[in-house]
Enzyme design. Structure first.
Site, short mmCIF file in Angstrom:
data_model
loop_
_atom_site.label_atom_id
_atom_site.label_comp_id
_atom_site.label_asym_id
_atom_site.label_seq_id
_atom_site.Cartn_x
_atom_site.Cartn_y
_atom_site.Cartn_z
N HIS A 85 0.87 -1.17 0.00
CA HIS A 85 0.00 0.00 0.00
C HIS A 85 0.91 1.23 0.00
O HIS A 85 1.69 1.42 0.93
CB HIS A 85 -0.92 0.00 1.22
CG HIS A 85 -1.90 -1.14 1.22
ND1 HIS A 85 -2.32 -1.77 2.37
CD2 HIS A 85 -2.55 -1.75 0.19
CE1 HIS A 85 -3.18 -2.73 2.06
NE2 HIS A 85 -3.33 -2.73 0.74
N GLU A 89 1.54 3.53 3.06
CA GLU A 89 2.09 2.96 4.29
C GLU A 89 3.60 2.89 4.12
O GLU A 89 4.17 1.89 3.67
CB GLU A 89 1.45 1.59 4.54
CG GLU A 89 -0.06 1.70 4.73
CD GLU A 89 -0.77 0.35 4.75
OE1 GLU A 89 -0.08 -0.69 4.85
OE2 GLU A 89 -2.01 0.34 4.66
N HIS A 108 3.48 -3.50 6.54
CA HIS A 108 2.37 -2.57 6.35
C HIS A 108 2.43 -1.48 7.42
O HIS A 108 3.38 -1.39 8.18
CB HIS A 108 1.03 -3.32 6.43
CG HIS A 108 0.71 -4.14 5.21
ND1 HIS A 108 -0.40 -3.93 4.44
CD2 HIS A 108 1.37 -5.17 4.63
CE1 HIS A 108 -0.42 -4.80 3.44
NE2 HIS A 108 0.64 -5.58 3.54
N GLU A 127 2.21 -5.02 10.88
CA GLU A 127 1.69 -3.65 10.92
C GLU A 127 2.61 -2.86 11.86
O GLU A 127 2.63 -3.10 13.06
CB GLU A 127 0.25 -3.63 11.41
CG GLU A 127 -0.72 -4.44 10.56
CD GLU A 127 -1.14 -3.70 9.30
OE1 GLU A 127 -0.84 -2.50 9.18
OE2 GLU A 127 -1.78 -4.34 8.43
#
Length: 711
Positions: free
Chosen positions: A396, A399, A534, A627
């Site tokens: 993404h 990110e 991410h 994350e």
């Protein structure tokens, strides 16, 4: 009245060969006062262009509250920090007279009406021009710093959670789930019915007396405010205009003014797009309030915010203020666009040509190359028995932290290898490492142009074609589960190396070129272990990412290797300083700390077509998702701290590739390596295969039944 302290031989009361302006506002540069016969003197800053300072009396300025005017003190020296210097050193203490001793903030503009006979047209701002005019005496005094620096104050950290919940206060709120602690830029609401938290602060009343207050806990040079509306699945709410107030004691408040009028700032036109408003002039205070004036007619007063400001040293502050983490590694801590990323990778490759190789696996839709750096003692060659590892970032585009961490990791491995760091030397000589910092370069460039804080939650997430790469891989889960339900596995349908469906290979299939490039990369290299980096949360997820019950949004869906995946996720989470911090609060609405900051991906939210599931079912590679941060696009000033948070995790996770059983499968008669040999383990419904030929041998990875087994 305008007053100054007289000094013999210097008109207007300037007190000697050097001057010091003390106070709470303004930028300074080391300078001296050189008297010149007559009314003027030279203002000289070392290493800077010479300016002029006309002699004359010190002028007075207004203070907050009901106090009368105050006098600028001219002392022994004048210090001015401008441009890059102001980022390395503290802002000056330009406090008007006695008001500074009582800790009162300087208002957003000069208050000439409080100083008899004085007239001020412009504020004293950080690094900007100070201009005083005294019309009675018929002369002018000017101070010109050499250049006007751009505003460079970082966010206080509402989004990144550096600002604690206890530092946020509001006039009222609808409920706890919409309290002041929720008024953070880009905070997200719950996704399902009955979720307690919503995405923002909402006032309990609809009037112009409502406010959201931020306590910086120290004197801060506030420069701007960024706002968003409410993130919610139920309502549309945002503030269309607001005022800003500042204070040093949270009781006496001074409004921000634009000229003689109280400034009213334009707000938002939709819930998600961040809107930045710079203050008419920077203002030093401890507290700042956002006071909504108008809001969306069909909604109510709701907002999310970030505050821009630079800390100001305050020797009278009773709090101990830890400095920002000082990285122990001299790395390039900044955001790199496509061109800068290529230059950094080229520089690292030139510094360590014996252990690095830069190659491209394909191009994005707009033609940007997807560069990978290989780090190994024999770059460009697969060695029998040496496992292949990969990190992927930037799936993404908005990110961005993973991208910068991988660029820093390239620098770190190169430099530490040259220094003989035994841990790094062992890792490089025993592992073939591949680092892909930007899987979605088109999306990153979109987010980069807007910059930190203004890219929002989604701008740049998708490819230029509007494809979410994390949902774009072939769905192999459904085929496997259907075969299992019909008792076809493993005799009639494989439990590993599941082929890609024919429809997915058609030219008109909705498959991004970035996805095709990564799949081809997976098929060309026998990767064993991987992590997909991410941002937007602090948690590590592991397969499966897709729920087995197709209509469920959340469902625990473990793989046959669930114990291995839980171990891998735990390794990263427990060694990550941000995740392991006991006092950290939740990013948005999920409290992952209760489960050790790891979760089965499908039990969080279902993701059909994820890269993790595809990697596990189509290749030998085990892959997790990390994350990295609550903030998808952290400010550059936060990158050193994020490197410290993740450095050990990145290294320790790579070292897990050597756990378990590994070896070469050979023909008993010819002693030759056997390609594509299937290796099964009793009780585990997921086989692995030996690799393709590399050089003179064949290699394969077997697995034991222990929890730490690896392929």
């Amino acid at each position: 009245m305008c007053r100054g302290t007289a000094a013999p031989g210097i008109p207007g009361g300037l007190s000697g060969p050097t001057i010091r302006l003390r106070g709470a506002v303004g930028a300074t540069a080391a300078a001296r006062w050189d008297p010149v016969p007559g009314q003027r003197g030279a203002f000289k800053a070392p290493g800077r262009q010479e300016g002029t300072l006309a002699a004359g009396r010190a002028r007075s300025c207004g203070r907050l509250g009901s106090a009368p005017g105050c006098m600028w003190k001219f002392m022994e020296s004048l210090e001015v920090l401008t441009g890059a210097e102001s980022e390395r050193r503290s802002l000056p203490s330009l406090v008007p007279g006695a008001a500074a001793e009582r800790g009162r903030p300087q208002p957003c503009r000069w208050r000439p009406e409080r100083a008899e006979g004085c007239k001020a047209r412009e504020p004293w701002t950080a690094g900007a021009e100070l201009r005083h005019r005294q019309h009675r005496m018929g002369w002018e005094r000017w101070v010109h710093p050499p250049r006007r620096p751009r505003l460079a104050c970082p966010p206080l950290g509402l989004e990144s959670l550096r600002v604690l919940d206890s530092q946020l206060r509001s006039s009222s709120d609808k409920r706890y789930g919409l309290g002041a602690h929720r008024g953070r830029l880009n905070i997200q609401s719950g996704l399902y019915d009955g979720d307690f938290y919503d995405g923002g602060w909402c006032a309990g009343h609809e009037d112009k007396e409502q406010w959201l207050e931020i306590d910086a806990r120290r004197l801060t040079n506030f420069t701007g405010v960024i706002t968003q509306g409410l993130n919610s699945i139920w309502t549309y709410d945002w503030v269309t205009s607001y005022k800003v107030q500042v204070s040093n004691d949270s009781r006496a408040w001074q409004p921000c003014r634009n000229g003689s009028r109280e400034a009213v700032f334009p707000g938002n036109k939709d819930p998600e797009t961040p809107v930045l408003n710079l203050l008419p002039a920077p203002v030093v205070a401890r507290y700042i309030r956002i006071n909504p004036q108008t809001w969306f007619p069909n909604g109510t007063i709701c907002l999310r915010a970030e505050i821009l400001g630079c800390p100001v040293p305050d020797p009278n502050n009773i709090y101990y203020w830890p400095s920002d983490p000082i990285p122990t590694d001299e790395l390039d801590f900044r955001h790199h666009n496509y061109d800068e990323m290529r230059k950094l990778m080229r520089r690292v490759s030139q510094e360590c040509p014996d252990i690095t190789r830069v190659y491209s696996i394909g191009r994005s839709y707009l033609g940007l190359k997807m560069y990978v750096m290989e780090i190994s003692d024999h770059p460009g060659r697969h060695e029998v028995g040496e496992p292949e590892f990969r990190y992927v970032a930037g799936m993404h585009g908005n990110e961005v932290l993973g991208r910068e961490l991988l660029l820093n990791l390239m620098e770190y491995l190169c430099r530490e290898y040259r220094r003989g760091n035994p841990r790094v030397v062992r890792l490089v000589t025993e592992t073939r490492i591949h680092l892909l910092p930007s899987m979605n370069p088109d999306g990153y460039e979109t987010a980069y142009k807007l910059g930190s804080e203004l890219a929002g939650w989604a701008m740049g997430r998708w490819t230029y074609e509007g494809i979410d790469l994390n949902h774009n891989f072939a769905d192999l889960n459904t085929a496997l589960w259907d075969a299992e339900d019909n008792d076809l596995v493993p005799d009639q349908f494989p439990n590993h190396y599941i082929p890609i469906p024919e429809y997915y290979t058609f030219a008109n299939a909705t498959v991004a070129p970035e996805t095709r490039a990564v799949i081809d990369w997976m098929q060309r290299y026998p990767f064993v272990l991987s992590a997909n980096l991410h941002g937007g949360e602090l948690v590590v997820t592991y397969p499966f990412d897709m729920t087995r019950t197709y209509w469920k949004a959340q469902e625990l869906t473990p793989t046959a290797d669930d114990g291995v995946f839980r171990w891998l996720a735990t390794v990263y989470a427990t060694s990550n300083l941000a995740m392991a911090r006991e006092e950290r609060r939740l990013c948005h609405y999920d409290d992952f700390a209760r489960s050790g900051n790891i979760i089965n991906g499908a039990n969080w939210h279902t993701v059909p077509g994820s890269m993790n599931d595809f990697s596990y079912l189509h290749t030998n590679c085990f892959e997790i998702t990390v994350e990295l941060s609550c903030d998808k696009f952290p400010h550059a000033s936060e990158l050193p701290g994020e490197w410290e948070n993740n450095r050990e995790s990145l290294l320790l996770y790579m070292e897990q590739v050597h756990r378990g059983i590994k070896g070469v499968v050979r023909d008993a008669d010819t002693d030759q390596g056997i390609a594509d040999a299937i290796i099964s383990v009793d009780g585990i419904n997921h086989d692995v295969r030996t690799g393709r030929a590399r050089g003179t041998g064949w290699d394969g990875m077997g697995r034991g039944r222990a929890a730490n087994r690896r392929c």
